[in-house]
Design a protein around this motif. Structure first.
Motif, PDB file in Angstrom:
ATOM      1  N   ASP A 236      -7.322  19.016 -37.436  1.00 40.08           N
ATOM      2  CA  ASP A 236      -6.394  19.712 -37.953  1.00 40.08           C
ATOM      3  C   ASP A 236      -5.230  18.695 -38.282  1.00 40.08           C
ATOM      4  OD1 ASP A 236      -4.648  21.647 -39.126  1.00 40.08           O
ATOM      5  OD2 ASP A 236      -4.746  22.956 -37.286  1.00 40.08           O
ATOM      6  N   ARG A 237      -4.141  19.002 -38.991  1.00 39.59           N
ATOM      7  CA  ARG A 237      -3.150  18.266 -39.354  1.00 39.59           C
ATOM      8  C   ARG A 237      -1.926  19.077 -39.278  1.00 39.59           C
ATOM      9  NH1 ARG A 237      -4.663  14.311 -44.153  1.00 39.59           N
ATOM     10  NH2 ARG A 237      -2.447  13.741 -43.947  1.00 39.59           N
ATOM     11  N   PRO A 238      -1.559  19.685 -38.378  1.00 35.64           N
ATOM     12  CA  PRO A 238      -0.335  20.754 -38.082  1.00 35.64           C
ATOM     13  C   PRO A 238       1.001  20.194 -38.198  1.00 35.64           C
ATOM     14  CG  PRO A 238      -1.325  20.480 -36.139  1.00 35.64           C
ATOM     15  CD  PRO A 238      -2.254  19.448 -36.909  1.00 35.64           C
ATOM     16  N   GLY A 239       1.122  18.877 -38.197  1.00 37.38           N
ATOM     17  CA  GLY A 239       2.467  18.282 -38.217  1.00 37.38           C
ATOM     18  C   GLY A 239       2.529  17.626 -36.578  1.00 37.38           C
ATOM     19  N   PHE A 240       1.638  17.682 -35.640  1.00 33.03           N
ATOM     20  CA  PHE A 240       1.598  17.147 -34.601  1.00 33.03           C
ATOM     21  C   PHE A 240       0.123  16.811 -34.134  1.00 33.03           C
ATOM     22  CE2 PHE A 240       1.715  21.762 -33.809  1.00 33.03           C
ATOM     23  CZ  PHE A 240       0.405  21.845 -33.132  1.00 33.03           C
ATOM     24  N   GLU A 241       0.107  16.186 -33.128  1.00 31.17           N
ATOM     25  CA  GLU A 241      -1.263  15.842 -32.475  1.00 31.17           C
ATOM     26  C   GLU A 241      -1.220  16.057 -30.849  1.00 31.17           C
ATOM     27  OE1 GLU A 241      -3.130  12.122 -35.315  1.00 31.17           O
ATOM     28  OE2 GLU A 241      -2.189  11.624 -33.165  1.00 31.17           O
ATOM     29  N   VAL A 242      -2.353  16.535 -30.568  1.00 30.06           N
ATOM     30  CA  VAL A 242      -2.336  16.954 -28.977  1.00 30.06           C
ATOM     31  C   VAL A 242      -3.636  15.844 -28.426  1.00 30.06           C
ATOM     32  CG1 VAL A 242      -2.878  18.708 -27.347  1.00 30.06           C
ATOM     33  CG2 VAL A 242      -1.725  19.155 -29.371  1.00 30.06           C
ATOM     34  N   GLU A 243      -3.126  15.269 -27.207  1.00 32.86           N
ATOM     35  CA  GLU A 243      -3.921  14.488 -26.476  1.00 32.86           C
ATOM     36  C   GLU A 243      -4.087  15.152 -24.814  1.00 32.86           C
ATOM     37  OE1 GLU A 243      -3.414  10.187 -28.767  1.00 32.86           O
ATOM     38  OE2 GLU A 243      -2.531  10.182 -26.594  1.00 32.86           O
ATOM     39  N   CYS A 259       7.081   7.454 -31.737  1.00 34.58           N
ATOM     40  CA  CYS A 259       7.261   9.083 -31.911  1.00 34.58           C
ATOM     41  C   CYS A 259       7.688   9.830 -30.729  1.00 34.58           C
ATOM     42  CB  CYS A 259       5.912   9.538 -32.643  1.00 34.58           C
ATOM     43  SG  CYS A 259       4.683   9.653 -31.132  1.00 34.58           S
ATOM     44  N   HIS A 260       7.853  11.073 -31.059  1.00 34.26           N
ATOM     45  CA  HIS A 260       8.391  11.938 -29.958  1.00 34.26           C
ATOM     46  C   HIS A 260       7.016  12.170 -29.178  1.00 34.26           C
ATOM     47  CE1 HIS A 260      12.487  13.009 -30.897  1.00 34.26           C
ATOM     48  NE2 HIS A 260      11.864  13.113 -32.097  1.00 34.26           N
ATOM     49  N   GLU A 261       7.220  12.198 -27.745  1.00 30.33           N
ATOM     50  CA  GLU A 261       6.174  12.446 -26.749  1.00 30.33           C
ATOM     51  C   GLU A 261       6.355  13.512 -25.885  1.00 30.33           C
ATOM     52  OE1 GLU A 261       3.594   9.756 -23.804  1.00 30.33           O
ATOM     53  OE2 GLU A 261       5.673   9.141 -24.046  1.00 30.33           O
ATOM     54  N   ILE A 262       5.955  14.716 -26.115  1.00 24.55           N
ATOM     55  CA  ILE A 262       6.248  15.649 -24.921  1.00 24.55           C
ATOM     56  C   ILE A 262       5.030  15.962 -24.039  1.00 24.55           C
ATOM     57  CG2 ILE A 262       6.531  18.434 -25.039  1.00 24.55           C
ATOM     58  CD1 ILE A 262       8.637  16.631 -26.791  1.00 24.55           C
ATOM     59  N   LEU A 263       5.332  15.722 -22.922  1.00 22.40           N
ATOM     60  CA  LEU A 263       4.489  16.017 -21.799  1.00 22.40           C
ATOM     61  C   LEU A 263       4.477  17.260 -21.107  1.00 22.40           C
ATOM     62  CD1 LEU A 263       5.317  12.557 -20.062  1.00 22.40           C
ATOM     63  CD2 LEU A 263       3.482  12.893 -21.516  1.00 22.40           C
ATOM     64  N   MET A 264       3.055  17.870 -20.924  1.00 20.91           N
ATOM     65  CA  MET A 264       3.045  19.069 -20.545  1.00 20.91           C
ATOM     66  C   MET A 264       2.137  19.100 -19.493  1.00 20.91           C
ATOM     67  SD  MET A 264       3.195  21.289 -24.267  1.00 20.91           S
ATOM     68  CE  MET A 264       3.517  22.838 -23.464  1.00 20.91           C
ATOM     69  N   VAL A 265       2.633  19.254 -18.131  1.00 20.50           N
ATOM     70  CA  VAL A 265       1.589  19.130 -16.952  1.00 20.50           C
ATOM     71  C   VAL A 265       0.837  20.281 -16.563  1.00 20.50           C
ATOM     72  CG1 VAL A 265       1.514  18.424 -14.529  1.00 20.50           C
ATOM     73  CG2 VAL A 265       3.206  17.358 -15.868  1.00 20.50           C
ATOM     74  N   VAL A 266      -0.641  19.903 -16.587  1.00 17.32           N
ATOM     75  CA  VAL A 266      -1.474  21.064 -16.274  1.00 17.32           C
ATOM     76  C   VAL A 266      -1.786  21.085 -14.787  1.00 17.32           C
ATOM     77  CG1 VAL A 266      -3.800  22.233 -16.753  1.00 17.32           C
ATOM     78  CG2 VAL A 266      -2.604  20.850 -18.590  1.00 17.32           C
ATOM     79  N   ARG A 267      -2.022  20.087 -14.297  1.00 19.88           N
ATOM     80  CA  ARG A 267      -2.253  20.069 -12.816  1.00 19.88           C
ATOM     81  C   ARG A 267      -1.998  18.750 -12.066  1.00 19.88           C
ATOM     82  NH1 ARG A 267      -8.483  23.165 -12.579  1.00 19.88           N
ATOM     83  NH2 ARG A 267      -7.551  25.148 -13.128  1.00 19.88           N
ATOM     84  N   GLY A 268      -1.606  18.756 -10.813  1.00 16.90           N
ATOM     85  CA  GLY A 268      -1.327  17.588 -10.156  1.00 16.90           C
ATOM     86  C   GLY A 268       0.185  17.162 -10.304  1.00 16.90           C
ATOM     87  N   ALA A 305      -5.461  15.540 -11.606  1.00 16.37           N
ATOM     88  CA  ALA A 305      -4.225  15.450 -12.351  1.00 16.37           C
ATOM     89  C   ALA A 305      -4.745  15.536 -13.780  1.00 16.37           C
ATOM     90  CB  ALA A 305      -3.433  14.128 -11.943  1.00 16.37           C
ATOM     91  N   SER A 306      -3.854  16.375 -14.615  1.00 12.43           N
ATOM     92  CA  SER A 306      -4.229  16.481 -15.918  1.00 12.43           C
ATOM     93  C   SER A 306      -2.854  16.840 -16.631  1.00 12.43           C
ATOM     94  CB  SER A 306      -5.119  17.183 -16.215  1.00 12.43           C
ATOM     95  OG  SER A 306      -4.709  18.871 -15.464  1.00 12.43           O
ATOM     96  N   LEU A 307      -2.752  16.359 -18.058  1.00 10.90           N
ATOM     97  CA  LEU A 307      -1.570  17.027 -18.792  1.00 10.90           C
ATOM     98  C   LEU A 307      -2.067  16.957 -20.124  1.00 10.90           C
ATOM     99  CD1 LEU A 307       0.006  14.342 -20.377  1.00 10.90           C
ATOM    100  CD2 LEU A 307       0.930  14.173 -17.757  1.00 10.90           C
ATOM    101  N   TYR A 308      -1.263  17.661 -21.076  1.00  9.44           N
ATOM    102  CA  TYR A 308      -1.250  17.642 -22.394  1.00  9.44           C
ATOM    103  C   TYR A 308      -0.298  16.806 -23.014  1.00  9.44           C
ATOM    104  CZ  TYR A 308      -5.153  20.941 -22.865  1.00  9.44           C
ATOM    105  OH  TYR A 308      -6.410  21.680 -22.665  1.00  9.44           O
ATOM    106  N   ARG A 309      -0.532  15.898 -23.903  1.00 11.55           N
ATOM    107  CA  ARG A 309       0.679  15.281 -24.835  1.00 11.55           C
ATOM    108  C   ARG A 309       0.828  15.577 -25.935  1.00 11.55           C
ATOM    109  NH1 ARG A 309       0.602   8.508 -24.048  1.00 11.55           N
ATOM    110  NH2 ARG A 309      -1.303   8.721 -25.200  1.00 11.55           N
ATOM    111  N   VAL A 310       1.828  16.008 -26.580  1.00  7.67           N
ATOM    112  CA  VAL A 310       1.808  16.541 -27.805  1.00  7.67           C
ATOM    113  C   VAL A 310       2.784  15.102 -28.680  1.00  7.67           C
ATOM    114  CG1 VAL A 310       2.469  18.288 -29.406  1.00  7.67           C
ATOM    115  CG2 VAL A 310       2.076  18.619 -27.146  1.00  7.67           C
ATOM    116  N   LEU A 311       2.474  14.826 -29.637  1.00  7.39           N
ATOM    117  CA  LEU A 311       3.036  13.803 -30.439  1.00  7.39           C
ATOM    118  C   LEU A 311       3.366  14.241 -31.896  1.00  7.39           C
ATOM    119  CD1 LEU A 311       0.498  10.877 -29.529  1.00  7.39           C
ATOM    120  CD2 LEU A 311       2.534  11.457 -28.299  1.00  7.39           C
TER     121      LEU A 311
END
Length: 323
Positions: A236-243, A259-268, A305-311
């Motif tokens: 997808d190309r929604p204006g951001f990428e998720v890693e 670019c902007h880097e949004i860190l969203m922690v899942v675990r750990g 330990a895990s997180l999603y990173r949105v760019l």
């Protein structure tokens, strides 16, 4: 770039500091949906209530929000013009879609992610045994300009005292509120307009729009797993990428992104370090790292330990991209 620890703290929204709004949407009084809580973390989101608290107002080209609900509480059928991505932070959730919510459904566990296709009616409910939380990414600085509700949702809400104006603002008749002069109720979609909303089944949605947590943990063992993007698992190309990142995904050395880097922690627990200091990040925390800041990011203790990173990207926020 020079940044003090105090300045960085203003860019972190702690899970324990989240401020809920219980009157965010038109179904806030409708039985079965009247216990849900809405959170706007980055950007104004799509809340229809002036009571909504916004933690960080500046947006990086997309919005971050969350929904918290007790067991058996559901979010009513609605649609968006830009991306709506959810991952489960706490609990067990059923997502359903279609004009009446019967076209398809999928159950997601903690850490699973769902890039819901634009243009379909969707809803979700907590089917776990405790309070649950799902985190959301909404495309566009204005999160697509608002919510389009299935007609029955607006009709049910009016029976319980809530009226949505065509200006996108809620009015509670139980509190003596009424539509201002010159503002009409939000019109219901006609039968002809409803034909434009697809009714895809499970086979058309689950394979290409859902990714499972433990698969991502395996795929991210040695490098970041691209989850959503032109080259992602969910294309997808929604204006951001998720890693997706876990231990070993990136080295413990400094790096800089433009670019902007949004860190969203899942675990750990994770440690963010830069020349001006360091900060710890815990599950449910959201951190907005600005472009150009040299920093490192590592798990701060042993264990999972895990997180999603949105760019953010240069792509225009809009309908789900089909390559």
């Amino acid at each position: 770039m020079v940044m003090s620890p105090d300045e960085m703290e203003t860019r972190i929204v702690r899970y324990g500091d989240l401020k809920p709004c219980r009157t965010a949407f038109i179904d806030a009084h409708t039985p079965g949906s009247d216990q849900k809580e809405n959170f706007t973390i980055i950007g104004g989101g799509v809340s229809e209530s002036p009571d909504q608290h916004v933690h960080i107002k500046d947006t990086p080209g997309f919005n971050i929000g969350a929904a918290g609900q007790p067991p058996k509480c559901r979010n009513s059928l609605h649609s968006h013009k830009t991306a709506e991505v959810f991952y489960v932070l706490k609990g067990r959730w059923r997502f359903f879609w279609g004009r009446w919510g019967t076209a398809g459904e999928v159950v997601l566990e903690e850490g699973d992610i769902f890039n819901i296709p634009t243009g379909i009616f969707r809803g979700f409910e907590n089917i776990g045994t405790d309070y649950g939380m799902i985190m959301a990414v909404l495309g566009g600085d204005d999160a697509g300009g608002g919510v389009t509700w299935a007609p029955q949702v607006i009709e049910d809400a009016s029976d319980h005292g809530l009226v949505l104006g065509e200006n996108g603002v809620l009015y509670d008749t139980k509190k003596g509120q009424s539509l201002p002069d010159g503002i009409r109720p939000m019109p219901l979609l006609s039968d002809e307009e409803l034909k434009a909303y697809p009714e895809p089944g499970n086979s058309a949605v689950v394979r290409d729009y859902v990714a499972r947590y433990w698969d991502l943990m395996a795929l991210a063992a040695n490098s970041p797993c691209k989850v959503i993007g032109e080259a992602g698992l969910l294309k997808d190309r929604p204006g951001f990428e998720v890693e997706f990142l876990t231990r070993g995904s990136i080295p413990d050395t400094n790096y800089t992104l433009n670019c902007h880097e949004i860190l969203m922690v899942v675990r750990g627990h994770w440690k963010l370090c830069w020349s001006g200091g360091e900060k710890g990040l815990a599950p449910g925390d959201t951190c907005a790292v600005p472009p150009g800041l040299e920093h490192s990011l590592v798990p701060s203790m042993s264990g999972e330990a895990s997180l999603y990173r949105v760019l953010n990207t240069q792509d225009q926020a809009g309908p789900t991209w089909v390559g």
